[in-house]
Design an enzyme around this catalytic site. Structure first.
Site, short mmCIF file in Angstrom:
data_model
loop_
_atom_site.label_atom_id
_atom_site.label_comp_id
_atom_site.label_asym_id
_atom_site.label_seq_id
_atom_site.Cartn_x
_atom_site.Cartn_y
_atom_site.Cartn_z
N ASP A 15 49.59 58.31 28.31
CA ASP A 15 48.22 58.72 27.20
C ASP A 15 48.01 58.18 26.15
OD1 ASP A 15 46.05 59.69 26.66
OD2 ASP A 15 46.88 61.84 25.68
N HIS A 32 43.68 49.50 27.30
CA HIS A 32 44.60 49.98 28.82
C HIS A 32 45.42 48.63 29.38
CE1 HIS A 32 42.66 53.28 29.56
NE2 HIS A 32 41.56 53.57 29.41
N LEU A 126 63.30 52.79 45.15
CA LEU A 126 62.39 53.26 44.02
C LEU A 126 61.73 53.80 45.18
CD1 LEU A 126 62.04 54.46 40.47
CD2 LEU A 126 60.92 52.52 41.03
C1 FPP Z 1 45.11 57.18 29.13
O1 FPP Z 1 44.94 57.32 27.62
C2 FPP Z 1 45.10 56.76 29.76
C3 FPP Z 1 44.50 57.14 31.05
C4 FPP Z 1 43.48 57.49 31.38
C5 FPP Z 1 44.68 54.91 32.03
C6 FPP Z 1 46.09 54.84 32.41
C7 FPP Z 1 45.95 53.36 33.12
C8 FPP Z 1 47.14 52.73 32.18
C9 FPP Z 1 48.10 53.11 31.71
C10 FPP Z 1 46.43 51.06 32.79
C11 FPP Z 1 46.30 51.44 34.55
C12 FPP Z 1 47.24 50.92 34.37
C13 FPP Z 1 47.67 50.58 36.59
C14 FPP Z 1 48.75 49.63 36.63
C15 FPP Z 1 46.31 50.74 37.17
P1 FPP Z 1 43.46 57.29 26.85
O2 FPP Z 1 42.38 56.34 27.07
O3 FPP Z 1 42.63 59.16 27.44
O4 FPP Z 1 43.76 57.63 25.90
P2 FPP Z 1 43.42 58.11 24.04
O5 FPP Z 1 44.44 59.47 24.60
O6 FPP Z 1 43.57 57.56 23.12
O7 FPP Z 1 42.17 58.08 24.40
#
Ligand code: FPP
Length: 257
Positions: A15, A32, A126
Site C-alpha cells: 500500500d 504503481h 519459492l
Molecule cells: C495500493 O496502493 C496498491 C495497489 C492497489 C496495487 C499494488 C500494485 C503494485 C505494487 C504494482 C503492480 C505490480 C505488479 C507486478 C502487478 P494505493 O494506490 O492504494 O496507495 P494509496 O493508499 O497511497 O492510495
C-alpha cells in the site's frame, strides 16, 4: 536459528503507491509503476532468504472501482512483470500462481498467466502468488460453493475448506506485512492469516527496500508465537501469580470513599 525456520510464508499488502506519487506531484499511476520494480526486488529477496511462500496483494476486488486509467495501468504492469521476470522465475524454480478472479483481464495476459502457471506448477522453489481480482471473503465463499458442487454435504471440516481455497499447496501465513501506514487487513487472505504475526510499516510501497523486508522478518522471528496456547513453564507460573493477584483484588471489600 534461521529466521526462515519460523517465518515460512510472508504475505504483503503493498500500500501507499498513490500517496507516494501524489507527494511528488505525480499522477497516482506513477506510484504503481515505481511499485512494480519493488515487487521484483522483494521477490528476489524472498527467494534469497529461502522463504517457502510469498503472497502479494496486487489488485483487490474493491480496486475495480478505481479510475479506468489506474485499472488498465495495473493490468499492464502485471503483463510487463510476467514478460520481464519469466526467465528468472523459470531459472530459480519459482512456483507461480495468480489467486483471484482474472476473468476480466485481457486475453493475452490471461494466456501468459496460464502458461507460466503450467510451466512452474511442479517447481519446488519459492511459491509465489499474486492476488489479483482477489477478495478474502470471496475466496471462502468460492471454497464453500465448490464443496457444495461436489455432492451432498451435511457437514464440513476446516480441512475440507482449506483444501478448496485458491491455493492449496501453501501453508497458512506466518507474517503479514502492510506498507503505507494503515493498520488493516483489507479482506486479504482472511482464512490463512488466522495466526499470522502482523507488521505495519509507515514506509510507502515504492520506498520499501530489501533491507527493511529482511529486517522485519528477523525482528518478527524473535517474537514468541503460541497459537493460543502457552508453551513454557515460566509463562504458566507468571499467569498463575497474576491470576492470584487479580483474585485477591476481586475479593477485597470495596473501600468506602
Ligand atoms: C495500493 O496502493 C496498491 C495497489 C492497489 C496495487 C499494488 C500494485 C503494485 C505494487 C504494482 C503492480 C505490480 C505488479 C507486478 C502487478 P494505493 O494506490 O492504494 O496507495 P494509496 O493508499 O497511497 O492510495
Amino acid at each position: 536459528m534461521e529466521p526462515t525456520s519460523k517465518i515460512k510464508h510472508v504475505a504483503i499488502i503493498m500500500d501507499g503507491n498513490g500517496r507516494w506519487a501524489q507527494g511528488r506531484c505525480r499522477p497516482r499511476v506513477w506510484g504503481h509503476v515505481r511499485g512494480s520494480s519493488v515487487v521484483s526486488e522483494i521477490v528476489e529477496e524472498a527467494d534469497d532468504l529461502g522463504l517457502e511462500a510469498l503472497t502479494l496483494y496486487a489488485f483487490s476486488t474493491e480496486n475495480w472501482s478505481r479510475p479506468q486509467l489506474e485499472v488498465t495501468t495495473l493490468f499492464g504492469l502485471l503483463k510487463k512483470f510476467l514478460l520481464k521476470e519469466r526467465q528468472r522465475i523459470l531459472k530459480n524454480k519459482i512456483c507461480f500462481k495468480v489467486i483471484g478472479d482474472i476473468s476480466s483481464l485481457p486475453l493475452a495476459t490471461k494466456n501468459l498467466i496460464e502458461k507460466l502457471e503450467l510451466e512452474t506448477k511442479d517447481f519446488k522453489g519459492l511459491k509465489l502468488s499474486f492476488a489479483f481480482g482477489y477478495g478474502g471473503r470471496s475466496e471462502i465463499v468460492d471454497a464453500v460453493n465448490q464443496i457444495i458442487s461436489k455432492g451432498d454435504v451435511e457437514h464440513i471440516t476446516e480441512d475440507d475448506l482449506r483444501m478448496n481455497l485458491y491455493r492449496t499447496d501453501v501453508n497458512d501465513v506466518d507474517l503479514l506485512i502492510r506498507t503505507g501506514g494503515d493498520q488493516r487487513v483489507s479482506n486479504f487472505l482472511l482464512w490463512q492469516i488466522a495466526y499470522a504475526e502482523l507488521f505495519f510499516t509507515r514506509t510507502k510501497w515504492p520506498e520499501f527496500t530489501k533491507e527493511e523486508f529482511r529486517g522485519i522478518i528477523y525482528q518478527v522471528a524473535g517474537r514468541e508465537r503460541r497459537f493460543g496456547n502457552i508453551d513454557s513453564v515460566e509463562s504458566f507460573e507468571v499467569s498463575k501469580v497474576l491470576a492470584q493477584e487479580n483474585l485477591m483484588k476481586i475479593n477485597q471489600p470495596l473501600q468506602a470513599h
